[in-house]
Design a protein around this motif. Sequence first.
Motif, PDB file in Angstrom:
ATOM      1  N   THR A  22      87.073  38.330   2.115  1.00  0.00           N
ATOM      2  CA  THR A  22      87.678  39.652   2.258  1.00  0.00           C
ATOM      3  C   THR A  22      88.831  39.834   1.279  1.00  0.00           C
ATOM      4  OG1 THR A  22      87.075  39.684   4.602  1.00  0.00           O
ATOM      5  CG2 THR A  22      88.786  41.218   3.897  1.00  0.00           C
ATOM      6  N   ALA A  23      89.587  38.785   1.062  1.00  0.00           N
ATOM      7  CA  ALA A  23      90.775  38.873   0.224  1.00  0.00           C
ATOM      8  C   ALA A  23      90.477  38.833  -1.268  1.00  0.00           C
ATOM      9  CB  ALA A  23      91.735  37.735   0.582  1.00  0.00           C
ATOM     10  N   PHE A  24      89.404  38.139  -1.688  1.00  0.00           N
ATOM     11  CA  PHE A  24      89.237  37.856  -3.113  1.00  0.00           C
ATOM     12  C   PHE A  24      87.935  38.343  -3.758  1.00  0.00           C
ATOM     13  CE2 PHE A  24      92.133  34.427  -1.626  1.00  0.00           C
ATOM     14  CZ  PHE A  24      93.228  34.740  -2.419  1.00  0.00           C
ATOM     15  N   VAL A  25      86.886  38.558  -3.004  1.00  0.00           N
ATOM     16  CA  VAL A  25      85.613  38.928  -3.620  1.00  0.00           C
ATOM     17  C   VAL A  25      85.673  40.373  -4.111  1.00  0.00           C
ATOM     18  CG1 VAL A  25      83.137  39.242  -3.263  1.00  0.00           C
ATOM     19  CG2 VAL A  25      84.312  37.286  -2.237  1.00  0.00           C
ATOM     20  N   PRO A  26      85.347  40.618  -5.380  1.00  0.00           N
ATOM     21  CA  PRO A  26      85.403  41.991  -5.905  1.00  0.00           C
ATOM     22  C   PRO A  26      84.439  42.920  -5.175  1.00  0.00           C
ATOM     23  CG  PRO A  26      85.291  40.400  -7.699  1.00  0.00           C
ATOM     24  CD  PRO A  26      85.030  39.640  -6.433  1.00  0.00           C
ATOM     25  N   SER A  27      84.876  44.151  -4.999  1.00  0.00           N
ATOM     26  CA  SER A  27      84.015  45.175  -4.415  1.00  0.00           C
ATOM     27  C   SER A  27      83.406  46.049  -5.498  1.00  0.00           C
ATOM     28  CB  SER A  27      84.828  46.040  -3.437  1.00  0.00           C
ATOM     29  OG  SER A  27      85.958  46.604  -4.087  1.00  0.00           O
ATOM     30  N   THR A  28      83.732  45.759  -6.738  1.00  0.00           N
ATOM     31  CA  THR A  28      83.226  46.543  -7.868  1.00  0.00           C
ATOM     32  C   THR A  28      81.923  45.954  -8.392  1.00  0.00           C
ATOM     33  OG1 THR A  28      84.521  45.199  -9.410  1.00  0.00           O
ATOM     34  CG2 THR A  28      85.556  47.193  -8.567  1.00  0.00           C
ATOM     35  N   GLU A  29      81.215  46.741  -9.169  1.00  0.00           N
ATOM     36  CA  GLU A  29      79.963  46.300  -9.777  1.00  0.00           C
ATOM     37  C   GLU A  29      80.256  45.369 -10.953  1.00  0.00           C
ATOM     38  OE1 GLU A  29      76.016  48.309 -11.939  1.00  0.00           O
ATOM     39  OE2 GLU A  29      77.539  49.554 -10.944  1.00  0.00           O
ATOM     40  N   PHE A  30      79.413  44.371 -11.124  1.00  0.00           N
ATOM     41  CA  PHE A  30      79.576  43.465 -12.260  1.00  0.00           C
ATOM     42  C   PHE A  30      79.273  44.201 -13.563  1.00  0.00           C
ATOM     43  CE2 PHE A  30      77.482  40.701 -15.395  1.00  0.00           C
ATOM     44  CZ  PHE A  30      78.517  39.822 -15.666  1.00  0.00           C
ATOM     45  N   LYS A  31      80.135  44.012 -14.548  1.00  0.00           N
ATOM     46  CA  LYS A  31      79.932  44.608 -15.868  1.00  0.00           C
ATOM     47  C   LYS A  31      79.733  43.497 -16.886  1.00  0.00           C
ATOM     48  CE  LYS A  31      82.734  48.723 -14.900  1.00  0.00           C
ATOM     49  NZ  LYS A  31      83.921  49.512 -15.314  1.00  0.00           N
TER      50      LYS A  31
END
Length: 434
Positions: free
Chosen positions: A33-42
């Motif tokens: 919850t604290a560290f995993v990105p919620s954005t799409e990989f670019k």
Amino acid sequence: MARKFLYFIAAIIILILAAGVVYQLFPGWIARTAFVPSTEFKPQAAVAPNAYDDPKMWFARPGMEKDPSAWRPAADGSETPGTELPGEKAAAPLIPPAKAAEAATAAPFERGDAAVFFVHPTSYYSRSSWNAPLEDRDSDHRANLFVQGMASAFADAGEIWAPRYRQATLGAFLAEDRVTAGKAIDSAYRDVEEAFDAFLAAQPKDKPIILAGHSQGALHLTTLLRTKIAGTPLAKRIVAAYVIGWPISLDTDIAGLGLPACQTPEQKGCILGWASFADPADPIMVTDAYDGTIGFDGRPRAGTRMLCTNPLTGIPDTEAPPAANIGTLKPTEGFKSGSLIAGKIGAKCDATRGFLMIGDADIAKNYVVAGYVLPGNNYHVYDITLFWANVRADALRRLATYEGKPSPVPPAATPVAQPAPSVAPTSPASSPRT
């Protein structure tokens, strides 16, 4: 009014205790919850050709004015300011006394002539992207501290080359989406490989090479060994590969790395690795992740033993007491300085999975910065600094073997003799306790 205030304080205490219970029961969920990105990989574009010819692409390399790897803790055990404090200079390089924490009087020996390629551990913790930019203030600050505290242990054996790279963010190693995480890790490795090619191009063809990395940096070294070194003439130039803080399966991985695990403290052309835990240890977060992966030979790693080199003896699967530790690098709050303290931390490879046990956590916690020990008494952040002077001596010892010279440092500690197996009595028959 006073009663309402007391109720408020009680509620706060309950929330704090509840948070602690949740963290102990579900550390993996909290971390994700604290560290995993919620954005799409670019996808990352490749670095420009010859990008690593630019000194700005390195945290450390020969000729840098402020090279964090040039820092050394004082040999007398006094606190030594770090390289980032304005107006401060690092202590002079250590010389090889019998005990590294004693003040030395002999003339210093010359630095070894190896070239050291050091890949720093994860210093980018943001959730905003899966890979770090090449310049990020917070990440760069942490990377410089890692080079100062970790790479400096190898710097008396040769000049340090520590590249910047678009490392995978910390959350990539916690994410349940392993496909996306793998893309971020692969992208980071491509920068490391480009840096290694530039590093090689800058070396004479016969110069000995030391590879060193920690955590994510160690992971990238395993890929480098498999794809760039194993089975090539370059393998003969490797003094040692220090693949620290990343699990290597003895059954499924070692053969694919092209170099054997080191079996003696003087052996050259071999691999060392360990992962540190204090008692009572709970390595379930590590073993659960490790057991779910596939080894380099295509077989599952589940249940296999990990490489555990004892840094106090230079020999795998051994034990040595605290007296064998010639210098733990104890950092101050904020990691802005450190002091070298001998004889406090022992080490023993456990008999089951291959973790390096460093003794009672109530003792070990006195030689680290509070708040940086991971769940389960995992001393991952301190894999190198707990044994700083021994790691330094190990590199010098193996380099001397490679070059056919006398070692400039004393022999490694002799392992604690293992007790002979007891013989069960034959009569009368004993019954097991239940």
